[in-house]
Design an enzyme around this catalytic site. Structure first.
Site, PDB file in Angstrom:
ATOM      1  CD  GLN A  39      -2.319   0.906   3.053  1.00 46.60           C
ATOM      2  OE1 GLN A  39      -2.206  -0.217   3.573  1.00 46.60           O
ATOM      3  NE2 GLN A  39      -3.470   1.773   3.102  1.00 46.60           N
ATOM      4  N   GLY A  40       0.920   2.229  -1.264  1.00 50.47           N
ATOM      5  CA  GLY A  40       1.595   3.581  -1.315  1.00 50.47           C
ATOM      6  C   GLY A  40       1.051   4.661  -1.054  1.00 50.47           C
ATOM      7  CB  SER A  42       2.902   7.324   4.622  1.00 48.68           C
ATOM      8  OG  SER A  42       1.715   6.627   5.535  1.00 48.68           O
ATOM      9  CB  SER A  74       3.717  -3.096   5.496  1.00 51.92           C
ATOM     10  OG  SER A  74       3.573  -2.090   6.323  1.00 51.92           O
ATOM     11  CD  GLU A 157      -4.701  -0.110   6.894  1.00 53.69           C
ATOM     12  OE1 GLU A 157      -5.225   0.498   6.036  1.00 53.69           O
ATOM     13  OE2 GLU A 157      -3.291  -0.664   7.187  1.00 53.69           O
ATOM     14  CD  GLU A 290      -2.568  10.566  18.278  1.00 58.09           C
ATOM     15  OE1 GLU A 290      -1.924  10.134  18.171  1.00 58.09           O
ATOM     16  OE2 GLU A 290      -1.851  10.392  19.690  1.00 58.09           O
TER      17      GLU A 290
HETATM   18  C1  LIG Z   1       3.962  -0.395  11.218  1.00 58.92           C
HETATM   19  C2  LIG Z   1       3.784   0.471  10.646  1.00 58.92           C
HETATM   20  C3  LIG Z   1       3.513  -0.245   9.032  1.00 58.92           C
HETATM   21  C4  LIG Z   1       3.197   1.098   8.232  1.00 58.92           C
HETATM   22  N1  LIG Z   1       2.987   0.212   6.902  1.00 58.92           N
HETATM   23  C5  LIG Z   1       2.506   1.265   6.125  1.00 58.92           C
HETATM   24  C6  LIG Z   1       2.232   1.110   4.746  1.00 58.92           C
HETATM   25  O1  LIG Z   1       1.819  -0.169   4.545  1.00 58.92           O
HETATM   26  N2  LIG Z   1       1.908   2.137   3.820  1.00 58.92           N
HETATM   27  C7  LIG Z   1       2.070   2.971   4.519  1.00 58.92           C
HETATM   28  O2  LIG Z   1       1.635   3.969   3.144  1.00 58.92           O
HETATM   29  N3  LIG Z   1       1.580   3.349   5.275  1.00 58.92           N
HETATM   30  C8  LIG Z   1       2.731   3.225   6.337  1.00 58.92           C
HETATM   31  N4  LIG Z   1       2.379   3.239   7.724  1.00 58.92           N
HETATM   32  C9  LIG Z   1       2.855   4.450   7.680  1.00 58.92           C
HETATM   33  C10 LIG Z   1       1.592   5.643   8.703  1.00 58.92           C
HETATM   34  O3  LIG Z   1       0.509   5.399   7.633  1.00 58.92           O
HETATM   35  C11 LIG Z   1       2.056   6.781   9.641  1.00 58.92           C
HETATM   36  O4  LIG Z   1       3.399   6.123   9.919  1.00 58.92           O
HETATM   37  C12 LIG Z   1       0.521   7.293  10.120  1.00 58.92           C
HETATM   38  O5  LIG Z   1      -0.620   7.591   9.354  1.00 58.92           O
HETATM   39  C13 LIG Z   1       1.256   8.755  10.556  1.00 58.92           C
HETATM   40  O6  LIG Z   1       1.856   9.423   9.783  1.00 58.92           O
HETATM   41  P1  LIG Z   1       3.394  10.168  10.374  1.00 58.92           P
HETATM   42  O7  LIG Z   1       4.386   9.421  10.598  1.00 58.92           O
HETATM   43  O8  LIG Z   1       3.962  10.957   8.722  1.00 58.92           O
HETATM   44  O9  LIG Z   1       3.446  10.991  11.014  1.00 58.92           O
HETATM   45  P2  LIG Z   1       2.505  12.450  11.270  1.00 58.92           P
HETATM   46  O10 LIG Z   1       1.459  12.203  10.323  1.00 58.92           O
HETATM   47  O11 LIG Z   1       3.444  13.533  11.408  1.00 58.92           O
HETATM   48  O12 LIG Z   1       2.575  12.035  12.885  1.00 58.92           O
HETATM   49  C14 LIG Z   1       3.163  12.760  13.708  1.00 58.92           C
HETATM   50  C15 LIG Z   1       2.010  13.090  14.563  1.00 58.92           C
HETATM   51  O13 LIG Z   1       1.602  14.231  14.988  1.00 58.92           O
HETATM   52  C16 LIG Z   1       0.006  13.835  15.338  1.00 58.92           C
HETATM   53  N5  LIG Z   1      -1.553  14.665  14.655  1.00 58.92           N
HETATM   54  C17 LIG Z   1      -1.274  14.433  13.032  1.00 58.92           C
HETATM   55  N6  LIG Z   1      -2.239  15.002  12.669  1.00 58.92           N
HETATM   56  C18 LIG Z   1      -2.744  15.540  13.665  1.00 58.92           C
HETATM   57  C19 LIG Z   1      -4.468  16.099  14.213  1.00 58.92           C
HETATM   58  N7  LIG Z   1      -4.611  17.087  12.720  1.00 58.92           N
HETATM   59  N8  LIG Z   1      -4.620  15.708  14.598  1.00 58.92           N
HETATM   60  C20 LIG Z   1      -4.376  15.455  16.042  1.00 58.92           C
HETATM   61  N9  LIG Z   1      -3.445  14.491  15.647  1.00 58.92           N
HETATM   62  C21 LIG Z   1      -2.212  14.673  14.849  1.00 58.92           C
HETATM   63  C22 LIG Z   1      -0.121  12.379  15.257  1.00 58.92           C
HETATM   64  O14 LIG Z   1      -1.776  11.403  15.749  1.00 58.92           O
HETATM   65  C23 LIG Z   1       1.233  11.939  15.415  1.00 58.92           C
HETATM   66  O15 LIG Z   1       1.303  11.325  16.852  1.00 58.92           O
HETATM   67  C24 LIG Z   1       2.931   2.367   8.316  1.00 58.92           C
HETATM   68  C25 LIG Z   1       3.345   2.902   9.824  1.00 58.92           C
HETATM   69  C26 LIG Z   1       3.461   2.011  10.901  1.00 58.92           C
HETATM   70  C27 LIG Z   1       4.167   2.529  12.311  1.00 58.92           C
END
Ligand SMILES: Cc1cc2nc3c(=O)[nH]c(=O)nc-3n(C[C@H](O)[C@H](O)[C@H](O)COP(=O)(O)OP(=O)(O)OC[C@H]3O[C@@H](n4cnc5c(N)ncnc54)[C@H](O)[C@@H]3O)c2cc1C
Length: 307
Positions: A39-40, A42, A74, A157, A290
């Site tokens: 799933q591409g 992020s 992933s 999901e 969140e």
């Molecule tokens: C084990 C694992 C597997 C994953 N697999 C995939 C995958 O297969 N494909 C894929 O595309 N992605 C994948 N991801 C990515 C995942 O979807 C993102 O990490 C997630 O959506 C958070 O985005 P970010 O890491 O950019 O954090 P950010 O969005 O930068 O968030 C940082 C912090 O700020 C908080 N925050 C951000 N915006 C808000 C808001 N509006 N209100 C309140 N709080 C907020 C968040 O809750 C978090 O605590 C995976 C992540 C993990 C940990």
């Protein structure tokens, strides 16, 4: 589970939005796990705020030419195909210019690099796309309606993953109860310690609640054909419950719980130390807790939008 993303979220999205040709081409091999999906979504600057993504696709004859970077993918390292969200109209408002493409991971210009996690494994990856040509037949849904398609994938999901995880959680709590009889706490078996007993019983009850929540989500899918925002309740519930369960396990095992697989004294060959570390990601993947709370606040409780 082999091909969990294909089976749990991408296959259902293809069924909901795909052409007949796409369904015929992709669904059988998703079901048989002959083709593994990733799933591409992020990107380095687009996680919670997914609609800010920058990977672009430009139309060139019968092809979209894709350039950009994804992260945290992933199973990127093992994926045959990817559901990729790209920007096809940079001038449209950010939610309106996105499109979903189904990309063959063997295409020229796709590079996958491992990302090492604190568990020691590299389950997820960075992916780079340089002038990757994708036939227009591989657009899933309508061009520039990718937000709708991508959100459906996320709802599948959140709405269905608990079903896959429930048997695993049930097996873990049963095993933990067994181990609590063997590990000592304050001079007697941990299973005789009053606080430990309460925590185990609490986890057991919550795993049953998780099962009920899943049945509710399935009732909704059966009635309407699509998962609803209630899936976010299940997502928060299972991810935080898993962290509580692993915490109780560590309290029962003491220092033995930290030993990794390969150590002769590691509990159950290290699956508990691995589980403790891996569950930290549960409240981030598939949308953070969140973000799930915001979705429930707005779409389930009808509160004003927080952003
Ligand atoms: C084990 C694992 C597997 C994953 N697999 C995939 C995958 O297969 N494909 C894929 O595309 N992605 C994948 N991801 C990515 C995942 O979807 C993102 O990490 C997630 O959506 C958070 O985005 P970010 O890491 O950019 O954090 P950010 O969005 O930068 O968030 C940082 C912090 O700020 C908080 N925050 C951000 N915006 C808000 C808001 N509006 N209100 C309140 N709080 C907020 C968040 O809750 C978090 O605590 C995976 C992540 C993990 C940990």
């Amino acid at each position: 589970m082999a091909n969990s993303l294909g089976l749990g979220l991408i296959g259902p999205t293809i069924i909901a939005f795909g052409t007949e040709a796409q369904k015929k081409r992709f669904i059988p091999k998703i079901l048989s796990a002959e083709e593994i999906w990733c799933q591409g979504f992020s990107e380095p600057n687009a996680g919670s705020d997914l609609a800010s993504l920058q990977t672009e696709a430009r139309l060139d004859g019968g092809y979209y030419v894709v350039n950009g970077q994804k992260v945290w993918t992933s199973y990127g390292w093992v994926g045959n195909w990817c559901e990729l969200v790209v920007r096809t109209d940079p001038n449209a408002p950010k939610h309106k210019g996105l499109t979903v493409l189904l990309i063959d991971m063997k295409s020229l210009g796709v590079e996958v690099r491992p990302l090492r996690q604190m568990t020691g494994e590299s389950e997820f990856n960075e992916m780079f796309f340089r002038d990757v040509r994708v036939p227009v037949e591989n657009v899933l849904g309508k061009v520039n309606d990718g937000w709708n398609v991508a959100v459906s994938t996320l709802m599948f999901e959140r709405g269905s993953y608990g079903a896959r995880l429930h048997p695993l959680f049930k097996r873990n709590i049963n095993r933990l109860i067994e181990l609590a009889r063997q590990f000592q706490k304050n001079g007697h078996a941990a299973a005789q310690d009053l606080l430990t007993r309460q925590k185990l019983a609490q986890c057991y009850a919550e795993i049953e609640i998780m099962r009920m929540n899943q049945l509710r989500a399935f009732s909704r899918i059966t009635a309407t054909g699509a998962p609803g925002p209630e899936g976010s309740i299940q997502k928060i519930f299972w991810s935080e419950l898993n962290q509580r369960l692993q915490q109780v396990a560590q309290e029962i095992f003491g220092p033995f719980g930290q030993l990794l697989g390969g150590d002769s004294q590691a509990v159950d060959k290290g699956i508990w130390s691995y589980g403790y570390l891996r569950t930290r990601g549960n409240t981030i993947e598939a949308g953070t807790s969140e973000v799930q709370r915001s979705i429930i606040g707005h779409f389930v409780l009808g509160l004003p939008k927080s952003y």
